[in-house]
Design a protein around this motif. Structure first.
Motif, PDB file in Angstrom:
ATOM      1  N   LEU A  43       0.826  -1.211   0.000  1.00 10.49           N
ATOM      2  CA  LEU A  43       0.000   0.000   0.000  1.00 10.49           C
ATOM      3  C   LEU A  43       0.862   1.263   0.000  1.00 10.49           C
ATOM      4  CD1 LEU A  43      -2.802  -0.992   2.545  1.00 10.49           C
ATOM      5  CD2 LEU A  43      -2.922  -1.033   0.055  1.00 10.49           C
ATOM      6  N   GLU A  44       1.963   1.234   0.747  1.00 10.73           N
ATOM      7  CA  GLU A  44       2.842   2.402   0.792  1.00 10.73           C
ATOM      8  C   GLU A  44       3.471   2.677  -0.571  1.00 10.73           C
ATOM      9  OE1 GLU A  44       5.460   1.244   3.907  1.00 10.73           O
ATOM     10  OE2 GLU A  44       4.276   2.200   5.493  1.00 10.73           O
ATOM     11  N   LYS A  45       3.781   1.619  -1.322  1.00 15.32           N
ATOM     12  CA  LYS A  45       4.407   1.787  -2.631  1.00 15.32           C
ATOM     13  C   LYS A  45       3.406   2.194  -3.704  1.00 15.32           C
ATOM     14  CE  LYS A  45       8.306  -1.401  -2.047  1.00 15.32           C
ATOM     15  NZ  LYS A  45       8.920  -2.682  -2.520  1.00 15.32           N
ATOM     16  N   ARG A  46       2.232   1.573  -3.681  1.00 14.41           N
ATOM     17  CA  ARG A  46       1.273   1.765  -4.777  1.00 14.41           C
ATOM     18  C   ARG A  46       0.161   2.763  -4.447  1.00 14.41           C
ATOM     19  NH1 ARG A  46       1.415  -2.526  -8.428  1.00 14.41           N
ATOM     20  NH2 ARG A  46       3.563  -3.334  -8.515  1.00 14.41           N
ATOM     21  N   PHE A  47      -0.170   2.910  -3.171  1.00 13.66           N
ATOM     22  CA  PHE A  47      -1.323   3.729  -2.791  1.00 13.66           C
ATOM     23  C   PHE A  47      -0.982   4.625  -1.602  1.00 13.66           C
ATOM     24  CE2 PHE A  47      -2.989  -0.028  -4.910  1.00 13.66           C
ATOM     25  CZ  PHE A  47      -3.875   0.534  -5.832  1.00 13.66           C
ATOM     26  N   HIS A  48       0.190   5.271  -1.696  1.00 11.51           N
ATOM     27  CA  HIS A  48       0.639   6.117  -0.590  1.00 11.51           C
ATOM     28  C   HIS A  48      -0.362   7.221  -0.296  1.00 11.51           C
ATOM     29  CE1 HIS A  48       3.435   8.115   2.130  1.00 11.51           C
ATOM     30  NE2 HIS A  48       3.171   9.248   1.496  1.00 11.51           N
ATOM     31  N   THR A  49      -0.925   7.809  -1.340  1.00 11.56           N
ATOM     32  CA  THR A  49      -1.893   8.892  -1.155  1.00 11.56           C
ATOM     33  C   THR A  49      -3.127   8.400  -0.410  1.00 11.56           C
ATOM     34  OG1 THR A  49      -1.149   9.977  -3.188  1.00 11.56           O
ATOM     35  CG2 THR A  49      -3.306  10.619  -2.333  1.00 11.56           C
ATOM     36  N   ALA A  50      -3.575   7.190  -0.749  1.00  4.81           N
ATOM     37  CA  ALA A  50      -4.752   6.628  -0.079  1.00  4.81           C
ATOM     38  C   ALA A  50      -4.465   6.380   1.398  1.00  4.81           C
ATOM     39  CB  ALA A  50      -5.182   5.339  -0.759  1.00  4.81           C
ATOM     40  N   LEU A  51      -3.262   5.910   1.717  1.00 10.66           N
ATOM     41  CA  LEU A  51      -2.906   5.667   3.113  1.00 10.66           C
ATOM     42  C   LEU A  51      -2.932   6.953   3.937  1.00 10.66           C
ATOM     43  CD1 LEU A  51       0.074   3.136   3.152  1.00 10.66           C
ATOM     44  CD2 LEU A  51      -2.210   2.782   4.070  1.00 10.66           C
ATOM     45  N   ALA A  52      -2.562   8.040   3.305  1.00  6.51           N
ATOM     46  CA  ALA A  52      -2.501   9.312   4.017  1.00  6.51           C
ATOM     47  C   ALA A  52      -3.848  10.026   4.063  1.00  6.51           C
ATOM     48  CB  ALA A  52      -1.472  10.228   3.349  1.00  6.51           C
ATOM     49  N   ARG A  53      -4.820   9.527   3.289  1.00  8.35           N
ATOM     50  CA  ARG A  53      -6.116  10.195   3.215  1.00  8.35           C
ATOM     51  C   ARG A  53      -6.891  10.004   4.513  1.00  8.35           C
ATOM     52  NH1 ARG A  53      -8.982   8.086  -1.734  1.00  8.35           N
ATOM     53  NH2 ARG A  53      -7.063   8.904  -2.635  1.00  8.35           N
ATOM     54  N   PRO A  54      -7.501  11.071   5.027  1.00 11.49           N
ATOM     55  CA  PRO A  54      -8.268  10.936   6.278  1.00 11.49           C
ATOM     56  C   PRO A  54      -9.467  10.005   6.111  1.00 11.49           C
ATOM     57  CG  PRO A  54      -7.768  13.245   5.811  1.00 11.49           C
ATOM     58  CD  PRO A  54      -7.413  12.472   4.579  1.00 11.49           C
ATOM     59  N   ILE A  55      -9.740   9.226   7.139  1.00 12.08           N
ATOM     60  CA  ILE A  55     -10.905   8.345   7.164  1.00 12.08           C
ATOM     61  C   ILE A  55     -12.164   9.200   7.254  1.00 12.08           C
ATOM     62  CG2 ILE A  55     -12.112   6.611   8.569  1.00 12.08           C
ATOM     63  CD1 ILE A  55      -9.248   5.642   9.404  1.00 12.08           C
ATOM     64  N   ARG A  56     -13.194   8.771   6.553  1.00  5.70           N
ATOM     65  CA  ARG A  56     -14.460   9.501   6.573  1.00  5.70           C
ATOM     66  C   ARG A  56     -15.570   8.614   7.118  1.00  5.70           C
ATOM     67  NH1 ARG A  56     -11.859  13.095   6.967  1.00  5.70           N
ATOM     68  NH2 ARG A  56     -11.556  14.913   5.623  1.00  5.70           N
ATOM     69  N   TRP A  57     -16.534   9.260   7.749  1.00  6.86           N
ATOM     70  CA  TRP A  57     -17.673   8.561   8.357  1.00  6.86           C
ATOM     71  C   TRP A  57     -18.376   7.711   7.336  1.00  6.86           C
ATOM     72  CZ3 TRP A  57     -22.805  11.230  10.099  1.00  6.86           C
ATOM     73  CH2 TRP A  57     -23.557  10.318  10.878  1.00  6.86           C
ATOM     74  N   ASP A  58     -18.519   6.406   7.654  1.00  8.68           N
ATOM     75  CA  ASP A  58     -19.165   5.461   6.748  1.00  8.68           C
ATOM     76  C   ASP A  58     -20.392   4.890   7.437  1.00  8.68           C
ATOM     77  OD1 ASP A  58     -19.941   3.535   4.981  1.00  8.68           O
ATOM     78  OD2 ASP A  58     -18.089   2.355   5.072  1.00  8.68           O
TER      79      ASP A  58
END
Length: 253
Positions: free
Chosen positions: A235-250
């Motif tokens: 995830l850090e290599k391919r989706f670093h931006t997603a890892l850093a994205r704040p969690i949102r209410w689901d």
């Protein structure tokens, strides 16, 4: 956000609302009577008499219990409050709401998994029963057979970890992983897995299953730790931006 010591502790310094106290008593009475899923609770006029509150307070209590998944309110003749089985969905929604207010990134979930799952796998080696092993084996079979379907793969991969959590014999772990299902998958963040990554996941899941079936706690814990670490690295290599994205209410948990 304020620090933990700056925040008021829930329930400290203020009395609970009457509606919440009644809701708690209704749950106690469900347990005392041995009600199961599908049972109808007493009609409104009897509940008003039993709990000694007004109609507005009772209905607020019942709406709260419905939001918690304890009951469903069916309208019309023969309806009323029907007992349900709460699941992790409400907890998942609450956790995502709390994490959003902390501006917590998706990497928060991976850190929690890295801390918890090796110990959960260790517990499962001593507590899983034959039925649990069969469910894991079936999960492995379906995951590998349906590997070409991204949605099925993600769902079954999540399910593998949920099954191990429940097999730990600790209901808190089970409900926690039920609650985090959607967050763990990261599907809402646009995270995908190419076929090679899916094959590697199936292979490590098979190895973890074998260690659990062999009651090899050290190996199961080590393999799970390796699995979560490798997953995080991917995830850090391919989706670093997603890892850093704040969690949102689901609201779906």
């Amino acid at each position: 956000m304020s620090s933990p010591r700056d925040r008021p502790r829930p329930g400290v310094g203020r009395p609970k609302k009457t509606a919440l106290l009644v809701a708690q008593q209704i749950v106690e009475d469900i347990s005392r009577r041995g009600n199961t899923v599908g049972d109808r609770l007493p009609p409104e006029h009897l509940m008003l008499e039993e709990y000694g509150v007004g109609r507005g307070t009772l209905r607020e209590s019942l709406r709260y219990l419905e939001l918690q998944g304890v009951i469903v309110l069916k309208p019309g003749p023969g309806g009323g409050p029907i007992v349900q089985q709460p699941d992790g969905g409400t907890l998942g929604a609450t956790l995502s709401l709390l994490l959003q207010f902390e501006n917590a990134p998706f990497s928060t979930i991976m850190e929690a998994r890295a801390a918890l799952e090796p110990s959960i796998a260790r517990l499962a080696t001593t507590r899983i029963d034959d039925a649990g092993l069969e469910r894991l084996a079936e999960n492995l079979r379906v995951t590998r057979e349906q590997m070409s379907d991204q949605a099925v793969f993600s769902a079954q991969s999540e399910r593998f970890h949920e099954l191990i959590a429940w097999s730990s014999g600790n209901a808190l772990f089970g409900y926690l992983f039920d609650a985090l299902t959607g967050l763990i998958a990261g599907a809402s963040m646009g995270i995908t897995y190419p076929r090679r990554q899916r094959e590697l996941t199936c292979d490590i899941h098979q190895d973890i299953y074998t260690a659990i079936a062999d009651r090899d706690a050290d190996t199961a814990s080590r393999l799970m730790s390796d699995h979560i670490r490798d997953h995080t690295t991917y995830l850090e290599k391919r989706f670093h931006t997603a890892l850093a994205r704040p969690i949102r209410w689901d609201l779906d948990g």
